[in-house]
Design a protein around this motif. Structure first.
Motif, PDB file in Angstrom:
ATOM      1  N   SER A 627       0.880  -1.151  -0.001  1.00 52.48           N
ATOM      2  CA  SER A 627      -0.072   0.155   0.187  1.00 52.48           C
ATOM      3  C   SER A 627       0.693   1.286  -0.048  1.00 52.48           C
ATOM      4  CB  SER A 627      -0.796   0.165   0.863  1.00 52.48           C
ATOM      5  OG  SER A 627      -1.665  -1.073   1.229  1.00 52.48           O
ATOM      6  N   TYR A 628       2.338   0.986   0.755  1.00 54.13           N
ATOM      7  CA  TYR A 628       2.771   2.235   1.147  1.00 54.13           C
ATOM      8  C   TYR A 628       3.311   2.851  -0.836  1.00 54.13           C
ATOM      9  CZ  TYR A 628       6.662   5.476   2.613  1.00 54.13           C
ATOM     10  OH  TYR A 628       7.067   6.742   2.594  1.00 54.13           O
ATOM     11  N   SER A 629       3.546   1.640  -1.419  1.00 49.74           N
ATOM     12  CA  SER A 629       4.405   1.314  -2.421  1.00 49.74           C
ATOM     13  C   SER A 629       3.225   2.328  -3.670  1.00 49.74           C
ATOM     14  CB  SER A 629       5.031   0.787  -3.086  1.00 49.74           C
ATOM     15  OG  SER A 629       5.632   0.224  -2.477  1.00 49.74           O
ATOM     16  N   PHE A 630       2.160   1.684  -3.650  1.00 48.61           N
ATOM     17  CA  PHE A 630       1.079   2.034  -4.218  1.00 48.61           C
ATOM     18  C   PHE A 630       0.909   3.378  -4.465  1.00 48.61           C
ATOM     19  CE2 PHE A 630      -3.435   2.513  -5.416  1.00 48.61           C
ATOM     20  CZ  PHE A 630      -3.349   2.443  -6.823  1.00 48.61           C
ATOM     21  N   TYR A 631       0.586   3.675  -2.888  1.00 51.61           N
ATOM     22  CA  TYR A 631       0.119   5.457  -2.496  1.00 51.61           C
ATOM     23  C   TYR A 631       1.160   6.125  -2.859  1.00 51.61           C
ATOM     24  CZ  TYR A 631      -4.268   3.385  -1.787  1.00 51.61           C
ATOM     25  OH  TYR A 631      -5.433   2.868  -1.768  1.00 51.61           O
ATOM     26  N   LEU A 632       2.252   5.702  -1.919  1.00 52.18           N
ATOM     27  CA  LEU A 632       3.633   7.230  -2.324  1.00 52.18           C
ATOM     28  C   LEU A 632       4.058   7.036  -3.200  1.00 52.18           C
ATOM     29  CD1 LEU A 632       2.240   6.674   1.081  1.00 52.18           C
ATOM     30  CD2 LEU A 632       4.389   8.632   1.588  1.00 52.18           C
ATOM     31  N   GLY A 633       4.772   5.869  -4.569  1.00 54.00           N
ATOM     32  CA  GLY A 633       5.106   5.828  -5.302  1.00 54.00           C
ATOM     33  C   GLY A 633       6.854   5.296  -5.034  1.00 54.00           C
ATOM     34  N   ALA A 634       6.962   4.621  -3.259  1.00 54.15           N
ATOM     35  CA  ALA A 634       8.416   4.771  -3.527  1.00 54.15           C
ATOM     36  C   ALA A 634       8.210   3.645  -2.162  1.00 54.15           C
ATOM     37  CB  ALA A 634       8.650   5.746  -2.449  1.00 54.15           C
ATOM     38  N   GLU A 635       9.794   2.701  -2.102  1.00 56.73           N
ATOM     39  CA  GLU A 635       9.464   1.242  -1.724  1.00 56.73           C
ATOM     40  C   GLU A 635       9.780   1.613   0.176  1.00 56.73           C
ATOM     41  OE1 GLU A 635       9.604  -1.798  -2.463  1.00 56.73           O
ATOM     42  OE2 GLU A 635       8.942  -0.644  -4.494  1.00 56.73           O
ATOM     43  N   LEU A 636       8.726   1.476   1.196  1.00 58.84           N
ATOM     44  CA  LEU A 636       9.421   1.602   2.315  1.00 58.84           C
ATOM     45  C   LEU A 636      10.242   0.454   2.627  1.00 58.84           C
ATOM     46  CD1 LEU A 636       7.777   1.935   4.245  1.00 58.84           C
ATOM     47  CD2 LEU A 636       6.610  -0.129   4.707  1.00 58.84           C
ATOM     48  N   LEU A 637      10.548  -0.553   1.592  1.00 58.82           N
ATOM     49  CA  LEU A 637      11.357  -1.318   2.520  1.00 58.82           C
ATOM     50  C   LEU A 637      12.701  -2.048   1.512  1.00 58.82           C
ATOM     51  CD1 LEU A 637       8.828  -3.967   4.187  1.00 58.82           C
ATOM     52  CD2 LEU A 637      10.006  -2.801   5.252  1.00 58.82           C
ATOM     53  N   LYS A 638      14.117  -1.691   1.559  1.00 58.22           N
ATOM     54  CA  LYS A 638      14.695  -1.513   0.283  1.00 58.22           C
ATOM     55  C   LYS A 638      15.050  -3.032   0.489  1.00 58.22           C
ATOM     56  CE  LYS A 638      15.225   3.452   0.209  1.00 58.22           C
ATOM     57  NZ  LYS A 638      14.006   3.895  -0.443  1.00 58.22           N
ATOM     58  N   SER A 639      14.430  -3.769  -0.274  1.00 58.03           N
ATOM     59  CA  SER A 639      14.575  -5.090  -0.889  1.00 58.03           C
ATOM     60  C   SER A 639      13.567  -5.294  -1.581  1.00 58.03           C
ATOM     61  CB  SER A 639      14.049  -5.964   0.633  1.00 58.03           C
ATOM     62  OG  SER A 639      14.489  -7.184   0.356  1.00 58.03           O
ATOM     63  N   GLY A 640      14.526  -6.100  -2.638  1.00 60.04           N
ATOM     64  CA  GLY A 640      13.386  -6.718  -3.061  1.00 60.04           C
ATOM     65  C   GLY A 640      12.678  -7.877  -2.853  1.00 60.04           C
ATOM     66  N   ASN A 641      12.853  -8.592  -2.174  1.00 57.12           N
ATOM     67  CA  ASN A 641      11.642 -10.016  -1.941  1.00 57.12           C
ATOM     68  C   ASN A 641      10.896  -9.706  -1.678  1.00 57.12           C
ATOM     69  OD1 ASN A 641      12.144 -12.854  -0.842  1.00 57.12           O
ATOM     70  ND2 ASN A 641      13.978 -12.545  -0.281  1.00 57.12           N
ATOM     71  N   GLU A 642      10.565 -10.503  -1.736  1.00 52.50           N
ATOM     72  CA  GLU A 642       8.531 -10.822  -1.463  1.00 52.50           C
ATOM     73  C   GLU A 642       8.218 -11.225  -1.102  1.00 52.50           C
ATOM     74  OE1 GLU A 642       6.400  -8.075  -2.184  1.00 52.50           O
ATOM     75  OE2 GLU A 642       7.939  -7.347  -3.174  1.00 52.50           O
ATOM     76  N   ARG A 643       9.351 -12.721  -0.774  1.00 54.56           N
ATOM     77  CA  ARG A 643       8.779 -13.484   0.529  1.00 54.56           C
ATOM     78  C   ARG A 643       8.298 -12.598   1.893  1.00 54.56           C
ATOM     79  NH1 ARG A 643      13.712 -17.256   1.812  1.00 54.56           N
ATOM     80  NH2 ARG A 643      12.041 -17.814   3.470  1.00 54.56           N
ATOM     81  N   SER A 644       7.158 -13.573   1.861  1.00 60.74           N
ATOM     82  CA  SER A 644       6.721 -12.083   3.265  1.00 60.74           C
ATOM     83  C   SER A 644       7.147 -12.619   4.494  1.00 60.74           C
ATOM     84  CB  SER A 644       4.965 -13.436   3.888  1.00 60.74           C
ATOM     85  OG  SER A 644       5.273 -14.762   4.105  1.00 60.74           O
ATOM     86  N   GLU A 645       7.789 -13.594   5.011  1.00 58.33           N
ATOM     87  CA  GLU A 645       8.734 -13.644   6.468  1.00 58.33           C
ATOM     88  C   GLU A 645       9.706 -12.695   6.310  1.00 58.33           C
ATOM     89  OE1 GLU A 645       9.920 -17.279   4.029  1.00 58.33           O
ATOM     90  OE2 GLU A 645       8.078 -16.254   4.555  1.00 58.33           O
ATOM     91  N   ASN A 646      10.961 -12.203   4.954  1.00 63.45           N
ATOM     92  CA  ASN A 646      11.700 -11.613   4.149  1.00 63.45           C
ATOM     93  C   ASN A 646      10.759 -10.156   5.106  1.00 63.45           C
ATOM     94  OD1 ASN A 646      14.155 -10.038   4.281  1.00 63.45           O
ATOM     95  ND2 ASN A 646      13.164  -9.840   2.621  1.00 63.45           N
ATOM     96  N   VAL A 647       9.553 -10.149   4.265  1.00 57.66           N
ATOM     97  CA  VAL A 647       8.607  -8.426   4.830  1.00 57.66           C
ATOM     98  C   VAL A 647       8.613  -7.672   6.027  1.00 57.66           C
ATOM     99  CG1 VAL A 647       6.637  -7.232   3.707  1.00 57.66           C
ATOM    100  CG2 VAL A 647       7.746  -8.773   2.255  1.00 57.66           C
ATOM    101  N   LEU A 648       8.201  -9.561   6.746  1.00 58.77           N
ATOM    102  CA  LEU A 648       7.542  -8.761   8.248  1.00 58.77           C
ATOM    103  C   LEU A 648       9.142  -7.981   8.904  1.00 58.77           C
ATOM    104  CD1 LEU A 648       6.260  -8.270  10.734  1.00 58.77           C
ATOM    105  CD2 LEU A 648       5.927 -11.036  10.986  1.00 58.77           C
ATOM    106  N   LYS A 649       9.970  -9.389   8.289  1.00 56.99           N
ATOM    107  CA  LYS A 649      11.478  -8.950   9.188  1.00 56.99           C
ATOM    108  C   LYS A 649      12.139  -8.052   9.243  1.00 56.99           C
ATOM    109  CE  LYS A 649      16.718 -11.130  10.008  1.00 56.99           C
ATOM    110  NZ  LYS A 649      17.214 -12.707   9.618  1.00 56.99           N
ATOM    111  N   LEU A 650      12.383  -7.234   7.985  1.00 58.56           N
ATOM    112  CA  LEU A 650      12.408  -5.564   7.665  1.00 58.56           C
ATOM    113  C   LEU A 650      11.731  -4.343   8.021  1.00 58.56           C
ATOM    114  CD1 LEU A 650      13.620  -6.193   3.716  1.00 58.56           C
ATOM    115  CD2 LEU A 650      15.161  -6.122   5.348  1.00 58.56           C
ATOM    116  N   LEU A 651      10.411  -5.018   7.999  1.00 59.11           N
ATOM    117  CA  LEU A 651       9.583  -4.340   8.396  1.00 59.11           C
ATOM    118  C   LEU A 651       9.429  -4.589  10.319  1.00 59.11           C
ATOM    119  CD1 LEU A 651       6.593  -1.723   8.298  1.00 59.11           C
ATOM    120  CD2 LEU A 651       5.175  -3.988   8.863  1.00 59.11           C
ATOM    121  N   TRP A 652       9.454  -5.036  10.790  1.00 58.09           N
ATOM    122  CA  TRP A 652       9.916  -5.466  12.036  1.00 58.09           C
ATOM    123  C   TRP A 652      11.257  -4.453  12.730  1.00 58.09           C
ATOM    124  CZ3 TRP A 652       7.370  -6.015  16.422  1.00 58.09           C
ATOM    125  CH2 TRP A 652       7.834  -5.639  17.852  1.00 58.09           C
ATOM    126  N   SER A 653      12.222  -4.134  11.668  1.00 54.47           N
ATOM    127  CA  SER A 653      12.975  -4.326  12.318  1.00 54.47           C
ATOM    128  C   SER A 653      14.087  -2.334  11.953  1.00 54.47           C
ATOM    129  CB  SER A 653      14.870  -4.524  11.533  1.00 54.47           C
ATOM    130  OG  SER A 653      14.524  -4.697  10.679  1.00 54.47           O
TER     131      SER A 653
END
Length: 762
Positions: A627-653
């Protein structure tokens, strides 16, 4: 004129200046009677004169004086014999202590050097439990010795130290016989006491040596029989070596070595009595902390703080809270406590105290300003075992989220019972409260102990009295919040006070004590080194395997002890006792739920983690990022890996505080990353109790309300920097913020996300 007579030192009579001496035959006859009857009556003395012709020339009064002299000589002989015996024993013990002192000096001289100041060593494989430490403080040796000898002032488990006898030595030192009592840390054990010999001497280089050891198996020596409610423990070779430093200050070497008779406690509690780590934290390290704290106060000239209290006064308040909690927890009969009948369930014990010493001047405040004069104090206490919950983490939760465990609406019966007569409940009265504000009062050097005032806002007696409410204040002591401190117990102790906060205000402490039963693997503490591999080689024929074993993650245990004090009038005793039991049971139930929730969010290393085990958390993290990427046109998390566990880990830290709130009329937070939890000063468990309205200030609430329609239509809005509040009421500044709509797979609005950038506490 009556003849004057007086006693001589040989049993004869001096009459008118002339000595009248007894013949050997007369003395033999008197001795025979003395062995049969040391104190003959007047009739017996007259009978003696009649039956013994050789005594016929002796007057009854002279016979009476002879027996008085004889009894006096016998008493002096026995006392002289006893003193000679004790003197021989003490002389022999003095020699042993001097030898022990020399051995300890050689031992500690190899341990500490200039680069090892602050080291604490934990002993393994020795008899009993032992620890040793070295520290440098800016106090003179005599002052250091004075502080360390006053053990009750810094060792919170020490109830009393009584000096039974003092004998000076030829070197300017002293030999003291002491009786010491220690509190029991939980309701599941018995208190300990010691009979000690303490030897103090001054060496040629100006160093002070204080050696202590238990007195055992000494014939004709000082002794104290077993005391009710105490188990006689043993202090092995222990003491202090205090060396003066060039330019001022002292280097202190401490050795603590005890046998706490672990056999007498339930097996689950034995680690408390067999752990050198616990001894080091509670006794050895606490001695160094007290010295450093006093040295800091001296260097700062003891200036008063913003509350007008000097450091020594604040330390006295902390000591009063701790001591009052320990007294209530132990419930000694000598303090006036007695056990009340149970209600058929043994989970909560209730004690009653109506002694004048306990209640003298006890006038406790209530929220509406009414002061209740009480004549009965009740204490409801209980202990329970916790699994896989770090004491420090649970303590922080209890401190920050009182509403999670303080039940102010127990039931209708309770509210009615309180209305029958005034009674003061720990932590507040029956009814709701608007929140708590923590007002810092004092803290120790390493911030391991905090003294604070808690302002309970909008406290009311009950729902029917909602219009009659006010603020209530608690004086609170909090220690052990560092979860990395090995063996550290955590305490939250509080007592009601009024707004005036008078120095002599009576305190009825209540609270929680959480003690780890299993060491934390790899634990450490700031500014401290624990050498867990070292051993203290102290003599003793008996050895046993060390109990400082390490447990696998997930099986760490701790014991929590709860003690709440209630004050009431005597005619309300039974009613308030029932209230106290119900109150404590409600608290126990709440704490168990919190502990279970915290435990479920622990990772394999025993640290609080993101809810990685729930699929909902992974899905939400992906929705937030997309949602952040869609509405603001930028990446919230600096990673191209879309695996859910990796996304949560990056968001958490993520370094910025990211949090989500519901789209209800009164939005509450549903998720936050680690930075968000830090900013809100909360945990994942308590996050849903925090409303968005409470965090934002008036300017922020107005701005968000104005921009809400734009967020829902456009999908995001950028907010200017400002100030918001944590859940503890602390102001938080942020450089700027972003709010965006989080949509699910069906493109429906799920929640609202916020990101506070470059935030910090003001």
């Amino acid at each position: 004129m009556m003849a004057m007579s007086c006693k001589d030192d040989k049993g004869g009579i001096m009459d008118n200046g002339k000595y009248v001496r007894y013949t050997p035959e007369q003395i033999e006859a008197l001795e025979r009677v003395y062995h049969e009857c040391p104190k003959p009556s007047s009739l017996r003395r007259q009978q003696l004169i009649r039956e013994c012709p050789i005594l016929s020339n002796i007057e009854p009064k002279q016979i009476k004086v002879w027996f008085q002299n004889r009894r006096c000589r016998e008493k002096q002989r026995k006392e002289s014999s006893r003193l000679h015996s004790v003197n021989r024993k003490l002389a022999a013990m003095n020699k042993l202590l001097i030898e022990e002192n020399e051995r300890l000096q050689k031992q500690v001289s190899h341990l500490p050097g200039p680069d090892s100041i602050g080291i604490v060593s934990i002993a393994h494989g020795c008899n009993g439990v032992a620890a040793r430490a070295c520290g440098l403080v800016a106090l003179e040796p005599t002052r250091v010795a004075e502080i360390l000898k006053d053990r009750p002032s810094w060792f919170r488990d020490c109830r009393a130290v009584n000096i039974l006898n003092v004998l000076p030595t030829g070197t300017g030192g002293s030999i003291e016989i002491l009786y010491m009592q220690l509190y029991a840390p939980t309701t599941l054990a018995t208190a300990r006491d010691f009979l000690l010999l303490r030897y103090t001497s001054v060496t040629q280089d100006g160093s002070l040596v204080v050696c202590e050891r238990s007195l055992t198996n000494i014939q004709n020596g000082p002794s104290i029989p077993p005391v009710a409610n105490f188990v006689r423990a043993e202090m092995l070779a222990s003491g202090y070596l205090i060396r003066p430093c060039e330019g001022g200050g002292s280097i202190i070497h401490i050795v603590d070595h005890m046998d706490l008779e672990a056999y007498s406690v339930p097996e689950v509690l034995r680690p408390l009595y067999e752990s050198s780590t616990m001894l080091a934290q509670k006794m050895t390290i606490m001695a160094l902390r007290q010295l450093r704290q006093i040295a800091l106060e001296v260097s700062q000239s003891g200036a008063p703080n913003n509350w007008g209290r000097r450091p020594a006064e604040l330390r006295a308040l902390s000591q009063r809270l701790s001591r009052g909690f320990n007294e209530a927890l132990n419930g000694f009969t000598t303090e006036g406590w007695s056990l009340m009948a149970t209600d058929g369930v043994d989970d909560v014990t209730v004690l009653v105290n109506s002694s004048p010493e306990k209640l003298m001047g006890l006038i406790l405040p209530t929220p509406n300003g009414y002061s209740s004069v009480t004549n009965v104090v009740l204490c409801a206490k209980a202990s329970m075992l916790l699994q896989n919950v770090p004491p420090a983490l649970l303590l922080r939760f209890l401190r920050e989220h009182r509403s999670e465990w303080a039940d102010y609406n127990i039931d209708a019966y309770t509210a009615a019972a309180v209305k029958l007569g005034p009674c003061s409940l720990p932590g507040g009265q029956i009814g709701n409260f608007g929140g708590q504000v923590i007002l810092p009062l004092a803290h120790t050097i390493e911030h391991e102990e905090l003294l604070e005032v808690i302002k309970m806002e909008g406290v009311g007696h009950c729902a029917e009295d909602a219009l009659v409410s006010g603020d209530m204040f608690l004086l609170q002591l909090c220690n052990g919040m560092d979860e990395n401190a090995v063996g550290m117990c955590a305490e939250l102790i509080f007592a009601p006070i009024d707004a005036s906060f008078a120095d002599d205000a009576p305190l009825l402490p209540s609270g929680f004590r959480i003690i780890p039963l299993d060491p934390i693997k790899g634990g450490s503490s700031p500014n401290r080194t624990l050498d867990l591999a070292s051993a203290l080689d102290i003599g003793g024929s008996r050895t046993r395997p060390s109990s400082n074993y390490y447990v696998a993650s997930g099986s760490a245990r701790s014991v929590m002890t709860i003690a709440f004090e209630f004050a009431c009038e005597s005619h309300m005793q039974e009613t308030v006792a029932a209230l106290a039991r119900q109150y404590v049971r409600t608290v126990i139930s709440s704490v168990q739920k919190v502990a279970s929730a915290l435990s479920s969010n622990m990772n394999s290393n025993g640290a609080l983690q993101a809810p990685l085990g729930t699929p909902e958390a992974h899905i939400l993290a992906r929705w937030i990022s997309r949602s952040y990427s869609f509405y603001l046109g930028a990446e919230l998390l600096k990673s191209g890996n879309e695996r859910s566990e990796n996304v949560l880990k990056l968001l958490w830290s993520h370094s910025d505080a990211i949090m989500c709130c519901s789209l209800k009329a009164m939005p509450v937070f549903t998720f936050a990353n680690q930075a968000g939890l830090d900013m809100l000063e909360t945990t994942l468990v308590a996050l849903q109790d925090i409303s968005l309205e409470k965090v934002l200030d008036e300017h922020g609430r107005k701005g968000l309300f104005t921009e809400f329609a734009q967020i829902m239509q456009q999908g995001f809005v950028c907010l200017q920097g400002g100030v918001c509040s944590s859940s503890m009421g602390r102001p938080v500044s942020y450089e700027r913020a972003v709010a965006w709509k989080v949509v699910n797979e069906e493109e429906n609005a799920h929640c609202l996300a916020f990101m506070f950038i470059n935030w910090s506490f003001v």
